[in-house]
Design an enzyme around this catalytic site. Structure first.
Site, PDB file in Angstrom:
ATOM      1  CE  LYS A  29      -3.788  -0.533   2.438  1.00 57.74           C
ATOM      2  NZ  LYS A  29      -4.372  -0.760   3.779  1.00 57.74           N
ATOM      3  N   GLY A 107      -8.564  -8.035   4.390  1.00 57.74           N
ATOM      4  CA  GLY A 107      -9.371  -8.150   5.602  1.00 57.74           C
ATOM      5  C   GLY A 107      -8.622  -8.656   6.818  1.00 57.74           C
ATOM      6  CG  HIS A 459      -6.246 -35.767   8.029  1.00 58.44           C
ATOM      7  ND1 HIS A 459      -7.349 -36.392   7.500  1.00 58.44           N
ATOM      8  CD2 HIS A 459      -5.269 -36.697   8.075  1.00 58.44           C
ATOM      9  CE1 HIS A 459      -7.064 -37.663   7.244  1.00 58.44           C
ATOM     10  NE2 HIS A 459      -5.799 -37.874   7.589  1.00 58.44           N
ATOM     11  CB  SER A 786      14.632 -41.756 -15.429  1.00 59.28           C
ATOM     12  OG  SER A 786      13.387 -41.201 -15.088  1.00 59.28           O
ATOM     13  CB  CYS A 854       9.637 -40.753 -14.346  1.00 56.62           C
ATOM     14  SG  CYS A 854      10.664 -41.933 -13.479  1.00 56.62           S
ATOM     15  CE1 TYR A 874      12.386 -38.083 -18.983  1.00 57.37           C
ATOM     16  CE2 TYR A 874      14.489 -38.015 -20.135  1.00 57.37           C
ATOM     17  CZ  TYR A 874      13.563 -38.698 -19.357  1.00 57.37           C
ATOM     18  OH  TYR A 874      13.815 -39.972 -18.935  1.00 57.37           O
TER      19      TYR A 874
HETATM   20  P1  ADP Z   1      -7.763  -2.137   3.510  1.00 54.67           P
HETATM   21  O1  ADP Z   1      -6.360  -2.527   3.346  1.00 54.67           O
HETATM   22  O2  ADP Z   1      -8.566  -3.056   4.343  1.00 54.67           O
HETATM   23  O3  ADP Z   1      -8.409  -1.782   2.198  1.00 54.67           O
HETATM   24  P2  ADP Z   1      -7.357   0.660   3.931  1.00 54.67           P
HETATM   25  O4  ADP Z   1      -6.169   1.083   4.694  1.00 54.67           O
HETATM   26  O5  ADP Z   1      -7.257   0.766   2.465  1.00 54.67           O
HETATM   27  O6  ADP Z   1      -7.759  -0.791   4.378  1.00 54.67           O
HETATM   28  O7  ADP Z   1      -8.543   1.557   4.475  1.00 54.67           O
HETATM   29  C1  ADP Z   1      -9.859   1.152   4.696  1.00 54.67           C
HETATM   30  C2  ADP Z   1     -10.823   2.124   3.991  1.00 54.67           C
HETATM   31  O8  ADP Z   1     -10.624   3.451   4.432  1.00 54.67           O
HETATM   32  C3  ADP Z   1     -10.633   2.169   2.496  1.00 54.67           C
HETATM   33  O9  ADP Z   1     -11.886   2.247   1.877  1.00 54.67           O
HETATM   34  C4  ADP Z   1      -9.854   3.394   2.278  1.00 54.67           C
HETATM   35  O10 ADP Z   1     -10.074   3.913   0.992  1.00 54.67           O
HETATM   36  C5  ADP Z   1     -10.379   4.336   3.361  1.00 54.67           C
HETATM   37  N1  ADP Z   1      -9.357   5.305   3.745  1.00 54.67           N
HETATM   38  C6  ADP Z   1      -8.123   5.020   4.173  1.00 54.67           C
HETATM   39  N2  ADP Z   1      -7.421   6.146   4.393  1.00 54.67           N
HETATM   40  C7  ADP Z   1      -8.247   7.171   4.100  1.00 54.67           C
HETATM   41  C8  ADP Z   1      -8.091   8.583   4.125  1.00 54.67           C
HETATM   42  N3  ADP Z   1      -6.951   9.166   4.476  1.00 54.67           N
HETATM   43  N4  ADP Z   1      -9.146   9.338   3.760  1.00 54.67           N
HETATM   44  C9  ADP Z   1     -10.296   8.743   3.381  1.00 54.67           C
HETATM   45  N5  ADP Z   1     -10.512   7.430   3.345  1.00 54.67           N
HETATM   46  C10 ADP Z   1      -9.493   6.638   3.695  1.00 54.67           C
HETATM   47 MG    MG Z   2      -7.794  -0.600   0.961  1.00 57.02          MG
END
Ligand code: ADP
Ligand code: MG
Ligand code: MG
Length: 902
Positions: A29, A107, A459, A786, A854, A874
C-alpha cells in the site's frame, strides 16, 4: 559502554520519497501510494512507517529508538503542508492509520480512520465543514468504533448493536437518516461501550490516539487470523507490516461526496472495460461492507461527470504505468477526486490468461512477460471441469478451496458409509467436521470431501490434494452433527443421502446437483477447439502463451503412460515421449495366472514355460505403445513391485484353502500359493525384493521383458514406424547391479535387433539415495538416468508415503516443518541435493548423459523450475499435467528467480 550509534536508521518515509519497488520496506500500500504521488495523481499527503520498524517493535516489544522523533518530524511537515494541526480544536487535521504488508492480506489487518477527533475538535471539524454537524459527529462515532475495535479489542458487535438501536429508534434502516443529534447520542453510547470494555475513557489526546493506532497496526501482524492466513498462502511470517499515516479526505460530507472501488478490467473474466462500485455520502469501508446499496461505477458519470472523467483518465494512466490490471480505492470530497490506494489486482485464473493476452495485443507487454504473469497452478485450475452456474444455484456456504475440482454426490457422514455407497456405484461427498486418519478409506471412496473446520493444511486438505480429490475445508457456516447424520446450513437441514455439490477451487458449497461442464482448455488441448477459429478469448490466450512457452523452454516434457490410450492422449497434450512406462499392469487381469505359474515354478522348464507365455502378450503391449509414440522415445521400466503383490492376500487364500478342504476338494494349488505367500511375506515391501533385485534373483524375468521390448521395436520399425525404446532398470543402488542386468540385456538386444536399425538404450532410475551418491560410477554403465523422485523422497526422508501422508503430515505442515508435502513439491535442500549431486557426477563421468525425472514432481510447477535449474533434459508426468509442465518449463527458461506474484 560502547559508542552510541550515530547514523540514525530511517524508519519513516514521506510518500514523495518512496516508489512501487519498495514493497519490502514500505509494504504494498505504501509503495503504491508513493508511486501514485510521484506520478502526480491526487493522493492525500502522508508518510509510511517501515516494515523494519514493525519487525523491531515485534521482536523487542517497544518502538525502536528514533522512531518517535521521526514520526514527530513527519507529522509536523504534514501539518505544515495541510495548514492544520492534528486534532486542533478549531481546525483539526485528521489522519488515517493504515496497515499494509508486502503481500496484500485482504481483511486481515487493521485501519483506523479519523484519528485526531475528540470532544473539542469535533466542533472545529463541523465549523470547518460549513457547520455540517452531522458529518462531524458521524466521523467521530466512526473513530470510536474503529479505534475501540482495532486498538482496544472492544467487540465490534457492541458498536453494531448500538448503531442498529439508533436506527431502530429513528424508525429507519438507513444510516443516512440519522441526524447530528442522533449521532451525538451514538457517540455517547459508543464511549460507554468503550469505557465498559477498556476500563478507561476514550483517549482525547490526538497524539496518543495516533501512537496507539500505530502500535495496534504493528500488532495486527501477529493476530491469529493473520497468522493462519499467511500459513495458508505461504507468506513468510517474518515480513512485518508497514503503517501508512494519511491525511483524511471525506466522502461523507454530503451528496456531492462519496467513495468507491474500481478495477481497470474485469477481474473475473479479464474482459476490457471498467468495473467498480460507488457509494455517495459514505466513508471508507462502507462500500464493501454492504450497509447500503452501491451503484455501478458507470453511474458516477451522471452524478459527477468531472470526477468520473478524471478517474477514468487516472485508471488508464495507472494501467499504462503498471502494465497490468489495477484495482483502485478513491474518495470524492465535495467534487474533488482523491486516490487512496492502487495495486496490481487479484484475478481469477481465466482472467490471468485473458489479460496477459490482451496486454500483449495492446503492446504494453511482450510475450515473455505474459508468460511470466500466468502459472501452472492457474492452468491446472482451468483444466478441471467446472460447475455450470446459472441463477438457480446460489452457494449456501463458502469454505476454503482446498483441492480443486467440481464434485456432486450424496452426503455421507462416516467413512464406512462412504465405502458402502460407493461400492453400490453412488457418488458420495464425505462430510465431516474435520477428517482424521481413520477416514482414509471413506476419503478414497468419496468423490469429494467437505469439512467445516480446518484450512489448507488440515488433514482433509493435505490428503485430498495428495489423492487429487476435490475438497472444500473449513466451511464454518456448516453446523455438522455426525452422530445425528446431518448438518445445518443457512437454516436448512441436510441429512444423509441428500445431494450437495462442492467446488474445490472456489470453496463454494451448493445444495443439489449442479451440472458440470467440461473445460474448454482441455477441449483445446485435445484438439477439438481450434484456437484460430473460435472467439473464446480464454482459449486464444492459452494457445498463444503455450506456444510461446514451447518456443522458450529448454526442458522437454514427456509423460508417464502405461497404455496406448494414455500415450495417445498425452501426445495430444504435447508430450514428447514417454518418460515412464510401467510394466506391472501387464501382469494383471487374466495374466495373473501366468504370474502365479511363474512364482510356483519348481523347475527351470516350468518357469520358462510361464515366461514364454508372457512374452507375446508383453510384446503386443509394447507394439501398441511404440506405435502411438511413433518417432518419440519411450522409457520402459522393467518390473518393479514385489511379486507377492500379484498373489491374492494371505487371509483370502487361507479362507479358500480351509473352505476347499472342508468340502474335500483338491487344494494342492491353493496350498502351494498359500505357502508361497507365507514364504514371500515381507515386513517392509517397499525396501524388499523388488526392482533390480527381482531381476537378479528370478532367472529369465528381465530377459523376457527385454526381449519383448526389442522384438516390439523391431516389428514396429519393420512395418514403417520408428520405435525408440529406452530400457530402465529400477531401484539400482550399486553399479554392479546395473552391470549384471545390462550384460544380459545387451546380448538379447543384439540378437533380436540384428540389422533392423533399431537402437535400444539402457539406463537406470536414480531413486535409492546410494545411487545418487555413487552416480559417477553408475553413469559408466548407464546411457541415461531418470530420477524416481517418489522413491527418492521416501528413502531420503525415510517416509513410507502411504503411511505418513494420512497419519501425520497435517501436523508437520501445521508446525511448519515443511511448507508443502515433499511428495507434492520437491524438497530442494534434501532430496533435491541428491538430484543435483547425481546430475553433476553422472555428467562428469559421462558427458551428455541424458537426464530426466519421472514421478509426479515432474508436473509440479515449483519442481519443474528446480529441474530446469539443475539442468535435466526432460520431465515426465501424468498426461493431464503435461500442459502444466510445458508452461512451467517455459516460465523457468525466461525467469532466473522465483516470481513474487501472488
Ligand atoms: P484495507 O487494506 O482493508 O483496504 P485501507 O487502509 O485501504 O484498508 O482503508 C480502509 C478504507 O478506508 C478504504 O476504503 C480506504 O479507501 C479508506 N481510507 C483510508 N485512508 C483514508 C483517508 N486518508 N481518507 C479517506 N478514506 C481513507
Ligand atoms: Mg484498501
Ligand atoms: Mg520407484
Amino acid at each position: 559502554m560502547a559508542a552510541q550509534e550515530t547514523v540514525e536508521h530511517k524508519y519513516v518515509y514521506d510518500f514523495a520519497e518512496g516508489n512501487k519497488d519498495l514493497k519490502d520496506l514500505l509494504g504494498g500500500k505504501g509503495a503504491n501510494l508513493a508511486e501514485m504521488t510521484n506520478l502526480g495523481l491526487p493522493v492525500p499527503p502522508g508518510f509510511t512507517i517501515t516494515t523494519e520498524a514493525c519487525k523491531a517493535y515485534l521482536t523487542t516489544g517497544r518502538e525502536p529508538d528514533g522512531l518517535a522523533a521521526q514520526i514527530e518530524a513527519h507529522l509536523e511537515s504534514l501539518e505544515r503542508e495541510m495548514g492544520r494541526r492534528l486534532g486542533d480544536p478549531q481546525d483539526p487535521l485528521l489522519v488515517s492509520v493504515r496497515s499494509g504488508a508486502k503481500f496484500s492480506m485482504p481483511g486481515m489487518m487493521e485501519t483506523v480512520l479519523n484519528v485526531g477527533l475528540n470532544d473539542r475538535s469535533v466542533v472545529g471539524l463541523s465549523a470547518q465543514a460549513g457547520g455540517n454537524d452531522r458529518f462531524a459527529w458521524d466521523s467521530y462515532r466512526r473513530l470510536i468504533q474503529m479505534f475501540g475495535k482495532t486498538v482496544c479489542e472492544v467487540p465490534g458487535e457492541e458498536f453494531e448493536h448500538a448503531l442498529d438501536e439508533a436506527k431502530r429508534a429513528k424508525g429507519t434502516q438507513n444510516d443516512l437518516d440519522l441526524d447530528a443529534d442522533d449521532l451525538r447520542g451514538l457517540v455517547d453510547a459508543y464511549k460507554k461501550i468503550f469505557a465498559k470494555h477498556t476500563g478507561r475513557e476514550f483517549p482525547q489526546e490526538p497524539r496518543e490516539q495516533l501512537d496507539l493506532a500505530i502500535r495496534a497496526v504493528f500488532e495486527s501482524w501477529n493476530a491469529e487470523r493473520a497468522v493462519v492466513y499467511r500459513r495458508q498462502e505461504r507468506i513468510p511470517a517474518d515480513l512485518g507490516t508497514a503503517v501508512n499515516v494519511v491525511a483524511m479526505v471525506f466522502g461523507n460530507l454530503g451528496a456531492d461526496s462519496g467513495t468507491g472501488v474500481a478495477f481497470t478490467r474485469d477481474p473475473g473474466s479479464g474482459a476490457q472495460g471498467i468495473y467498480g462500485d460507488y457509494l455517495a455520502n459514505a466513508q471508507g469501508e462502507d462500500v464493501v461492507a454492504g450497509i447500503r446499496n452501491t451503484v455501478p461505477l458507470q453511474e458516477l458519470e451522471q452524478i459527477d461527470k468531472k470526477s468520473y472523467d478524471e478517474l477514468l483518465d487516472y485508471m488508464a494512466r495507472l494501467e499504462e504505468h503498471y502494465k497490468d490490471l489495477c484495482d483502485i480505492e478513491f474518495t470524492i470530497e465535495r467534487g474533488k477526486l482523491w486516490m487512496l490506494q492502487t495495486r496490481v489486482g487479484k484475478r481469477t485464473a481465466a482472467a490471468a490468461f485473458v489479460i496477459a493476452g490482451q496486454l500483449v495485443d495492446e503492446g504494453l507487454i511482450d510475450l515473455d512477460e505474459a508468460l511470466h504473469r500466468v502459472n501452472g497452478a492457474q492452468l491446472a485450475q482451468l483444466m478441471f471441469p467446472r460447475f455450470r452456474l446459472d441463477h438457480e444455484f446460489q452457494p449456501v456456504a463458502k469454505g476454503i478451496g482446498a483441492s480443486p475440482g467440481a464434485a456432486s454426490g450424496k452426503v455421507v457422514f462416516t467413512s464406512a458409509r462412504a465405502v458402502e455407497l460407493a461400492a453400490e456405484g453412488e457418488s458420495v461427498i464425505l462430510v465431516r467436521r474435520e477428517t482424521n486418519p481413520d477416514d482414509l478409506n471413506g476419503m478414497i471412496a468419496a468423490k469429494g470431501i467437505l469439512t467445516s473446520r480446518g484450512g489448507k493444511t488440515s488433514h482433509a486438505a493435505v490428503v485430498a490434494r495428495g489423492m487429487g480429490k476435490t475438497c472444500v475445508s473449513g466451511a464454518d457456516e456448516l453446523d455438522v452433527n455426525v452422530p445425528a447424520k446431518k448438518f445445518i446450513v443457512a437454516g436448512q437441514t441436510v441429512t444423509e443421502g441428500d445431494i450437495v455439490s462442492i467446488d474445490g477451487t472456489t470453496g463454494k458449497v451448493y445444495l443439489g446437483e449442479v451440472p458440470v461442464m467440461p473445460s474448454e482448455v482441455v477441449q483445446y488441448f485435445e484438439g477439438s477447439l481450434d484456437p484460430e477459429h473460435i472467439d473464446n478469448p480464454l482459449v486464444r490466450a492459452v494457445h498463444r502463451i503455450m506456444t510461446h512457452a514451447d518456443a522458450k523452454r529448454r526442458l522437454l516434457v514427456r509423460t508417464n503412460a502405461d497404455t496406448g490410450a494414455d500415450a495417445a492422449r498425452a501426445r495430444r497434450f504435447g508430450a514428447e515421449g514417454i518418460g515412464l512406462c510401467r510394466t506391472e499392469h501387464m501382469f494383471l487381469g487374466d495374466r495373473r495366472e501366468l504370474v502365479e505359474r511363474l512364482i510356483l515354478a519348481s523347475t527351470g522348464e516350468e518357469r520358462e514355460a510361464a515366461l514364454g507365455a508372457l512374452l507375446p502378450l508383453q510384446r503386443e503391449d509394447f507394439i501398441e505403445i511404440f506405435r502411438e509414440m511413433d518417432g518419440l522415445p519411450v522409457t520402459v521400466r522393467l518390473i518393479d513391485p514385489p511379486l507377492h503383490e500379484f498373489l491374492p492376500p494371505l487371509e483370502q487364500l487361507a479362507v479358500n484353502v480351509a473352505v476347499a478342504q472342508e468340502r474335500g476338494e483338491d487344494v494342492a494349488k491353493e496350498e502351494a500359493l498359500l505357502a508361497a505367500v507365507r514364504r514371500m511375506h515381507e515386513e517392509n515391501p517397499m525396501l524388499g525384493l523388488r526392482g533390480v533385485r527381482l531381476g537378479l534373483v528370478i532367472p529369465g524375468l528381465f530377459a523376457m521383458q527385454v526381449r519383448a521390448i526389442a522384438e516390439a521395436a523391431v516389428e514396429v520399425t519393420r512395418s514403417g514406424g520408428t520405435a525408440c525404446p529406452e530400457i530402465m532398470v529400477p531401484l539400482v543402488g550399486a553399479v554392479q547391479e546395473l552391470e549384471t542386468v545390462r550384460a544380459e540385456a545387451e546380448k538379447i538386444i543384439a540378437e533380436v535387433v540384428g540389422d533392423s536399425g533399431v537402437e535400444v538404450l539402457i539406463g537406470t532410475m536414480i531413486e535409492v539415495p546410494r545411487a545418487a551418491l555413487t552416480a559417477g560410477q553408475i553413469a559408466e554403465a548407464a546411457q541415461f538416468f531418470s530420477f524416481g523422485t517418489n522413491d527418492l523422497t521416501q528413502m531420503g526422508w525415510g517416509f513410507s508415503r502411504d503411511d505418513v501422508e494420512g497419519a501425520f503430515f497435517w501436523r508437520y505442515l501445521e508446525l511448519g516443518i515443511f511448507g508443502i508435502s515433499p511428495f507434492e513439491s520437491i524438497d530442494r535442500e534434501g532430496v533435491g541435493r541428491l538430484v543435483r549431486i547425481a546430475a553433476e557426477e553422472g555428467r562428469a563421468a559421462r558427458p551428455g548423459l541424458k537426464l530426466g525425472v519421472c514421478g509426479e514432481h515432474g508436473g509440479d510447477p515449483d519442481s519443474v523450475h528446480f529441474f530446469h535449474e539443475v539442468g535435466l533434459d526432460y520431465v515426465s508426468c501424468s498426461p493431464f499435467r503435461v500442459p502444466v509442465a510445458r508452461l512451467e518449463a517455459g516460465r523457468a527458461a525466461i525467469t532466473t528467480t522465483g516470481s513474487d506474484s501472488r
